[in-house]
Every structure is written in C-alpha cells, then in structure tokens.
Design a protein around this motif. Structure first.
Motif, mmCIF file in Angstrom:
data_model
loop_
_atom_site.group_PDB
_atom_site.id
_atom_site.type_symbol
_atom_site.label_atom_id
_atom_site.label_comp_id
_atom_site.label_asym_id
_atom_site.label_seq_id
_atom_site.Cartn_x
_atom_site.Cartn_y
_atom_site.Cartn_z
ATOM 1 N N THR A 126 38.189 41.092 45.694
ATOM 2 C CA THR A 126 38.711 40.894 47.043
ATOM 3 C C THR A 126 37.957 39.784 47.773
ATOM 4 O OG1 THR A 126 39.004 43.287 47.070
ATOM 5 C CG2 THR A 126 39.361 42.158 49.149
ATOM 6 N N VAL A 127 36.624 39.746 47.641
ATOM 7 C CA VAL A 127 35.857 38.846 48.513
ATOM 8 C C VAL A 127 35.037 37.769 47.822
ATOM 9 C CG1 VAL A 127 35.616 40.638 50.296
ATOM 10 C CG2 VAL A 127 33.776 40.334 48.634
ATOM 11 N N ALA A 128 34.642 37.971 46.550
ATOM 12 C CA ALA A 128 33.591 37.112 45.995
ATOM 13 C C ALA A 128 34.114 35.785 45.465
ATOM 14 C CB ALA A 128 32.854 37.856 44.888
ATOM 15 N N ASP A 129 33.338 34.730 45.690
ATOM 16 C CA ASP A 129 33.603 33.442 45.050
ATOM 17 C C ASP A 129 32.933 33.394 43.687
ATOM 18 O OD1 ASP A 129 34.937 32.084 47.338
ATOM 19 O OD2 ASP A 129 33.018 32.513 48.299
ATOM 20 N N ALA A 130 31.865 34.175 43.534
ATOM 21 C CA ALA A 130 31.143 34.208 42.259
ATOM 22 C C ALA A 130 30.515 35.576 42.070
ATOM 23 C CB ALA A 130 30.044 33.143 42.238
ATOM 24 N N ILE A 131 30.394 35.959 40.826
ATOM 25 C CA ILE A 131 29.773 37.235 40.474
ATOM 26 C C ILE A 131 28.510 36.974 39.682
ATOM 27 C CG2 ILE A 131 30.224 38.535 38.379
ATOM 28 C CD1 ILE A 131 31.150 40.541 39.892
ATOM 29 N N PHE A 132 27.407 37.600 40.076
ATOM 30 C CA PHE A 132 26.184 37.577 39.271
ATOM 31 C C PHE A 132 26.321 38.754 38.318
ATOM 32 C CE2 PHE A 132 21.353 38.589 39.361
ATOM 33 C CZ PHE A 132 21.153 37.924 38.174
ATOM 34 N N GLY A 133 26.603 38.461 37.055
ATOM 35 C CA GLY A 133 26.964 39.535 36.138
ATOM 36 C C GLY A 133 25.823 39.927 35.215
ATOM 37 N N ALA A 134 25.757 41.218 34.916
ATOM 38 C CA ALA A 134 24.877 41.685 33.849
ATOM 39 C C ALA A 134 25.753 41.738 32.601
ATOM 40 C CB ALA A 134 24.325 43.064 34.181
ATOM 41 N N ILE A 135 25.579 40.768 31.706
ATOM 42 C CA ILE A 135 26.487 40.645 30.557
ATOM 43 C C ILE A 135 25.644 40.528 29.280
ATOM 44 C CG2 ILE A 135 28.371 39.327 29.548
ATOM 45 C CD1 ILE A 135 29.213 38.433 32.277
ATOM 46 N N PRO A 136 25.416 41.638 28.590
ATOM 47 C CA PRO A 136 24.498 41.597 27.447
ATOM 48 C C PRO A 136 25.076 40.960 26.194
ATOM 49 C CG PRO A 136 25.321 43.812 27.771
ATOM 50 C CD PRO A 136 25.834 43.000 28.912
ATOM 51 N N ASP A 137 26.410 40.925 26.045
ATOM 52 C CA ASP A 137 26.963 40.295 24.844
ATOM 53 C C ASP A 137 28.319 39.659 25.137
ATOM 54 O OD1 ASP A 137 28.949 42.389 24.478
ATOM 55 O OD2 ASP A 137 27.281 43.641 23.804
ATOM 56 N N LEU A 138 28.758 38.851 24.180
ATOM 57 C CA LEU A 138 29.955 38.041 24.377
ATOM 58 C C LEU A 138 31.189 38.893 24.711
ATOM 59 C CD1 LEU A 138 31.208 35.182 24.128
ATOM 60 C CD2 LEU A 138 31.509 35.615 21.703
ATOM 61 N N ALA A 139 31.361 39.980 23.972
ATOM 62 C CA ALA A 139 32.551 40.818 24.200
ATOM 63 C C ALA A 139 32.550 41.376 25.624
ATOM 64 C CB ALA A 139 32.585 41.953 23.175
ATOM 65 N N ALA A 140 31.372 41.746 26.123
ATOM 66 C CA ALA A 140 31.289 42.278 27.492
ATOM 67 C C ALA A 140 31.663 41.193 28.501
ATOM 68 C CB ALA A 140 29.873 42.800 27.768
ATOM 69 N N GLY A 141 31.296 39.938 28.203
ATOM 70 C CA GLY A 141 31.620 38.829 29.101
ATOM 71 C C GLY A 141 33.117 38.555 29.133
ATOM 72 N N ILE A 142 33.728 38.548 27.952
ATOM 73 C CA ILE A 142 35.177 38.290 27.888
ATOM 74 C C ILE A 142 35.918 39.389 28.661
ATOM 75 C CG2 ILE A 142 37.178 38.177 26.325
ATOM 76 C CD1 ILE A 142 35.230 37.031 24.194
ATOM 77 N N GLU A 143 35.479 40.617 28.469
ATOM 78 C CA GLU A 143 36.131 41.749 29.147
ATOM 79 C C GLU A 143 35.975 41.622 30.665
ATOM 80 O OE1 GLU A 143 36.796 45.236 31.159
ATOM 81 O OE2 GLU A 143 34.712 44.786 30.819
ATOM 82 N N LEU A 144 34.736 41.380 31.126
ATOM 83 C CA LEU A 144 34.493 41.329 32.576
ATOM 84 C C LEU A 144 35.256 40.162 33.212
ATOM 85 C CD1 LEU A 144 32.982 42.311 35.119
ATOM 86 C CD2 LEU A 144 31.127 40.740 34.536
ATOM 87 N N ARG A 145 35.189 38.995 32.588
ATOM 88 C CA ARG A 145 35.817 37.827 33.215
ATOM 89 C C ARG A 145 37.340 37.972 33.237
ATOM 90 N NH1 ARG A 145 37.320 32.635 31.423
ATOM 91 N NH2 ARG A 145 37.298 31.067 33.077
ATOM 92 N N SER A 146 37.923 38.455 32.127
ATOM 93 C CA SER A 146 39.391 38.558 32.155
ATOM 94 C C SER A 146 39.821 39.651 33.129
ATOM 95 C CB SER A 146 39.973 38.778 30.755
ATOM 96 O OG SER A 146 39.468 39.966 30.230
ATOM 97 N N ASP A 147 39.047 40.716 33.220
ATOM 98 C CA ASP A 147 39.390 41.789 34.159
ATOM 99 C C ASP A 147 39.282 41.304 35.613
ATOM 100 O OD1 ASP A 147 39.972 44.611 34.748
ATOM 101 O OD2 ASP A 147 37.936 44.634 35.557
ATOM 102 N N LEU A 148 38.228 40.545 35.919
ATOM 103 C CA LEU A 148 38.067 40.060 37.302
ATOM 104 C C LEU A 148 39.160 39.075 37.674
ATOM 105 C CD1 LEU A 148 34.193 39.631 37.531
ATOM 106 C CD2 LEU A 148 35.597 41.154 38.930
ATOM 107 N N ARG A 149 39.538 38.231 36.709
ATOM 108 C CA ARG A 149 40.607 37.258 36.969
ATOM 109 C C ARG A 149 41.931 37.981 37.230
ATOM 110 N NH1 ARG A 149 39.235 31.974 35.335
ATOM 111 N NH2 ARG A 149 41.296 31.437 34.582
ATOM 112 N N ARG A 150 42.174 39.042 36.455
ATOM 113 C CA ARG A 150 43.390 39.833 36.655
ATOM 114 C C ARG A 150 43.355 40.511 38.030
ATOM 115 N NH1 ARG A 150 44.511 44.790 36.551
ATOM 116 N NH2 ARG A 150 42.466 45.451 35.827
ATOM 117 N N ARG A 151 42.207 41.112 38.358
ATOM 118 C CA ARG A 151 42.112 41.808 39.647
ATOM 119 C C ARG A 151 42.251 40.827 40.810
ATOM 120 N NH1 ARG A 151 38.778 47.241 39.333
ATOM 121 N NH2 ARG A 151 38.433 47.398 37.109
ATOM 122 N N ALA A 152 41.698 39.610 40.665
ATOM 123 C CA ALA A 152 41.813 38.618 41.740
ATOM 124 C C ALA A 152 43.288 38.310 41.992
ATOM 125 C CB ALA A 152 41.055 37.346 41.374
#
Ligand SMILES: Cc1cc2nc3c(=O)[nH]c(=O)nc-3n(C[C@H](O)[C@H](O)[C@H](O)COP(=O)(O)O)c2cc1C
Length: 430
Positions: free
Chosen positions: A224-250
């Motif tokens: 809803t509000v963020a221009d950027a997220i400071f993410g805790a992303i320990p591995d590649l799969a977690a990053g792909i999941e978080l980024r695609s989910d945030l893009r969808r939610r945006a």
C-alpha cells in the motif's frame, strides 16, 4: 523484470563487518573511537564516491537488535540515534540519500513527520523514512506489553497516513505565500492530530518510504505505501517469491508492480581469494556457539532441537503450530519454509542465515563470485537492488567500493554519475 533500470544500492551504517572473532585491525580501532560519527561520515563519503543511492540506519532504540543479526552491528557500536547521526552525515555529503528508521509503535506521528521533514531540508531533499513496527522494546515506553502484530500494523497504517497528510498540510508554496496551510483534523483509532505541520514541505517533493517486515499483513502494508522494502531474503527462491508477491499485491492496490523495489540485505564477505573469504565468513560467525544457535531456532520458531544429534533430520511434522505467537513472523515463516522444503539435518539448520544472522542474503568469495551472485539474483527476478551489509573485515569493504561497485557500473548495472539531486530522483520516484 528490471532490465530497464539500474540496481538500487544502499549501504547500512551499522558495524556488521566488525562482528565475529577475527583479530582487530586499524579500521576497527577508528570505528570504535568516541561516538564513531567521524568514521560513519567517512563510510558515507565512500558510498557517495561510489554513487550509491543512499546510506541507511536501522534502529532498535526500543530494545536490543535481533540476536546475532547481521543488521545488529558490532557489540561495541555506540548506537547513535539514527535521526541525529544522519543529520550529521547529511551535512558532510552532497548527493547520497539518507534513510532513517522510525518505529510506528513507539513514537507520536507528529514528531516523526517533523523530524523527517527537517532531515529532508537539512539534506536538501535526500531524506527517506524506513517504517518499522518493531519486535520488542515496549518496556522502555510504558508498563503495557508489546501490542500484537495486528495492532502494530493497524497503528502503522494510521501513523503513516497521518504523517503523509501532515507533510501535505504545509506545502512548499506556502513559504512564498502562494498556498494555504490546512489542518488535517485527524481522529482515528490511535491518534488525534490537528495539524498543520509546523515545517513546510521541501520542493523536492514526496519523501520516499521504506518498510521492513514481510508477514502477510506486513506485505499488504508495504504494497500500500512503500517505495522500497528492506527484505530479509536468505535464498534465491525466497527472493523470487517475495518480489513477485509484492508486485502482485501492489497491482491489487492500484499501483504499478515496479513501484515497490525489493532490496534485501546483502551480507558479503569479499576477499582476494575464496579461501580467505571463507575464513572471514567462518570467523564472522564463530562467536555464535551451538547453544546460541539452538536458542535462536527456539526463539524464532518455538522449536527445540537441542535433544537431536547433528545429523538428525528436522522434518516438517516437527514444526509447531503456525499460529503460535512468535517474535517476528517474517523470520519464523522463512525458517518454516526452509525446513518444509529441505528437511535439513540439525547441522545444516544451525548454519542457516535465518539462524546465525537476521536471515539476510549471504555472499562469500572474490569480487567475481559476489558479482555473479548479484547478476544471478537480478536475472531471476529476486531483487531490484540491495542494502549492503559489509561483513568480515575492512578489506572486504574496500574490495566492495574499489572493485565491485566500479565493475557493476562498467556492466551498466549501476550508474556512473548521479543524474538527480534528491533521493526520489535517485530511486526514480515521481
Ligand atoms: C529486514 C528487517 C529489518 C528490520 N529492521 C528493523 C529495525 O531497524 N527496527 C525495528 O524496530 N524493527 C525492525 N524490523 C522489525 C519489523 O519492523 C517488524 O516489526 C517485524 O518484522 C514484525 O513484523 P512481521 O510480523 O511483518 O515480520 C525489521 C524486520 C526485518 C524483516
């Protein structure tokens, strides 16, 4: 994908590179002198010379930093208030953004709105706000216990709305008598704020918002509000999941998917050879014994594996009830996910970034190795950039600035010169 954009890169001004058990060097001594402000200014200037988008300061004034976390800084760090520290940094730099952290759980919104707008004027349009809801620290503010995550995020949403309205209540044009100040007359669940704000907005425009916290409600709030997220992303799969989910939610919230930039902490250990880098990484975590690692699993997840041998597997059926309250839902979910997908041995589990360091992305090796990781994560759609958490040694930091950053620029993955003057322009926020 992000092919049309440069990476967004920030530097965390925490003493992550001093953690561990290696022998201290000259830079360690300099970093621990006095309040260390001179040293942080030196770091910010190095970051500015490399044309980074921003320097960044996490803040755990409400309590301790997460246990053993890469974001927590060295044990001997003085722990300056981020707003004051970045004010000093702003006066000693000219281009780089200054992103401060302020908790919505422990502060009043009027005070935060005024401080950040002040930082924006002092830095001439380079301020950003990292919005956190905090994991602990309630005991320093009242006798009330820590509010539940739901309450904290409801409060964060109202807090952010009030801050934005206060910033808009005093437009820059009012300084020339060409616009009116208007009260905001806010009355909500948590706050009653009349306004207008006592300080005018800066002509640079909207102040960029960062957010940290990636549970389900955390992601919705960020979308809803963020221009950027400071993410805790320990591995590649977690990053792909978080980024695609945030893009969808945006998109669901009526924003463009690229409006939200996913920036994990990149905890790097760079050396001239792979062997040296591995040794630095080892020394960076050697202070965390088995007992501390087991405690960390227990505190993040509520799972006690102390009775198991090193080579026993931790399986998904051992995981406690997912709805049980935990310190950080983000960290608990990451560990649950890792165990469910991999059913690791106890030894493997106790090596994980979620256990030994705030769940940040770890890259260990030569400059070439770390560049390879960055390119791989970007091409896989896991990141829009990163927040550098230098690990290991001063040499690791030097290799990052003197070799890795120029190489990223030569590869057209990063700017060679600043094109804009404000943080919003660096991040290409309109
Ligand atoms: C990468 C990351 C960095 C964070 N940095 C801070 C911080 O500097 N200060 C703070 O008080 N909380 C910090 N937090 C805590 C979050 O603001 C939030 O309170 C916590 O993650 C719980 O929210 P969640 O349930 O969405 O995970 C951080 C969390 C994450 C994941």
């Amino acid at each position: 994908m992000t092919a049309d954009r440069h990476l967004v890169i920030g530097l965390s001004l925490t003493a992550t590179w001093r953690k561990g058990t290696r022998p201290p060097d000259a830079a360690d001594k300099e970093a621990s002198q006095g309040s260390a402000i001179d040293f942080n200014i030196r770091l910010a200037r190095m970051a500015e010379k490399a044309k980074l988008d921003f320097v960044f300061k996490p803040d755990f004034s409400g309590g301790g930093a997460p246990k053993g976390g890469a974001g927590s800084g060295g044990a001997s760090a003085v722990g300056l208030d981020p707003m004051l520290m970045l004010t000093a940094v702003a006066r000693e730099t000219a281009h780089i953004g200054v992103v401060t952290t302020a908790s919505t759980t422990f502060n009043p919104p009027y005070a935060v709105a005024r401080q950040i707008q002040s930082l924006n004027w002092i830095s001439n349009g380079r301020a950003g706000w990292n919005i956190v809801t905090s994991i602990e620290g309630a005991e320093n503010f009242s006798d009330d216990p820590m509010p539940t995550p739901d309450v904290r995020y409801r409060r964060a949403a109202e807090f952010t709305e009030v801050v934005r309205r206060l910033w808009n209540s005093h437009p820059p044009a009012a300084l020339a008598g060409k616009a009116q100040l208007s009260p905001i007359d806010h009355k909500g669940e948590f706050f009653a704020v009349k306004g207008p704000l006592g300080i005018a907005g800066h002509p640079a425009g909207r102040i960029p918002l960062f957010q940290a916290g990636a549970s389900d409600i955390g992601r919705d709030f960020a979308a809803t509000v963020a221009d950027a997220i400071f993410g805790a992303i320990p591995d590649l799969a977690a990053g792909i999941e978080l980024r695609s989910d945030l893009r969808r939610r945006a998109q669901v919230k009526g924003r463009a998917p690229g409006d939200i930039r996913v920036l994990p902490g990149l905890y790097f250990f760079i050396a001239d050879t792979r062997e040296e880098a591995r040794e630095l990484h080892h020394l960076g975590h050697a202070h965390l014994g088995r007992r501390q690692r087991l405690d960390s699993v227990k505190s993040f997840l509520g799972l006690d594996v102390s009775g198991l041998t090193e080579d026993s597997r931790v399986t998904r059926d051992m995981l406690p009830d997912p709805d049980r309250p935990v310190r950080s839902r983000t960290h608990a979910d990451l560990l649950r996910r890792y165990i469910t997908l991999n059913e690791p041995t106890v030894a493997e589990l106790l090596m994980r970034p979620e256990v030994v360091g705030s769940a940040h992305w770890v890259s260990v090796g030569t400059v070439d190795d770390v560049i390879r990781d960055i390119v791989e994560w970007r091409e896989a759609g896991a990141i829009d950039g990163f927040i550098a958490l230098p690990g290991g040694s001063w040499r690791s930091m030097q290799l990052f600035f003197d070799e890795l950053m120029p190489r990223l620029s030569d590869m057209s993955l990063f700017r060679k010169e600043y094109e804009g003057a404000t943080l919003g322009e660096h991040l290409r926020i309109s």
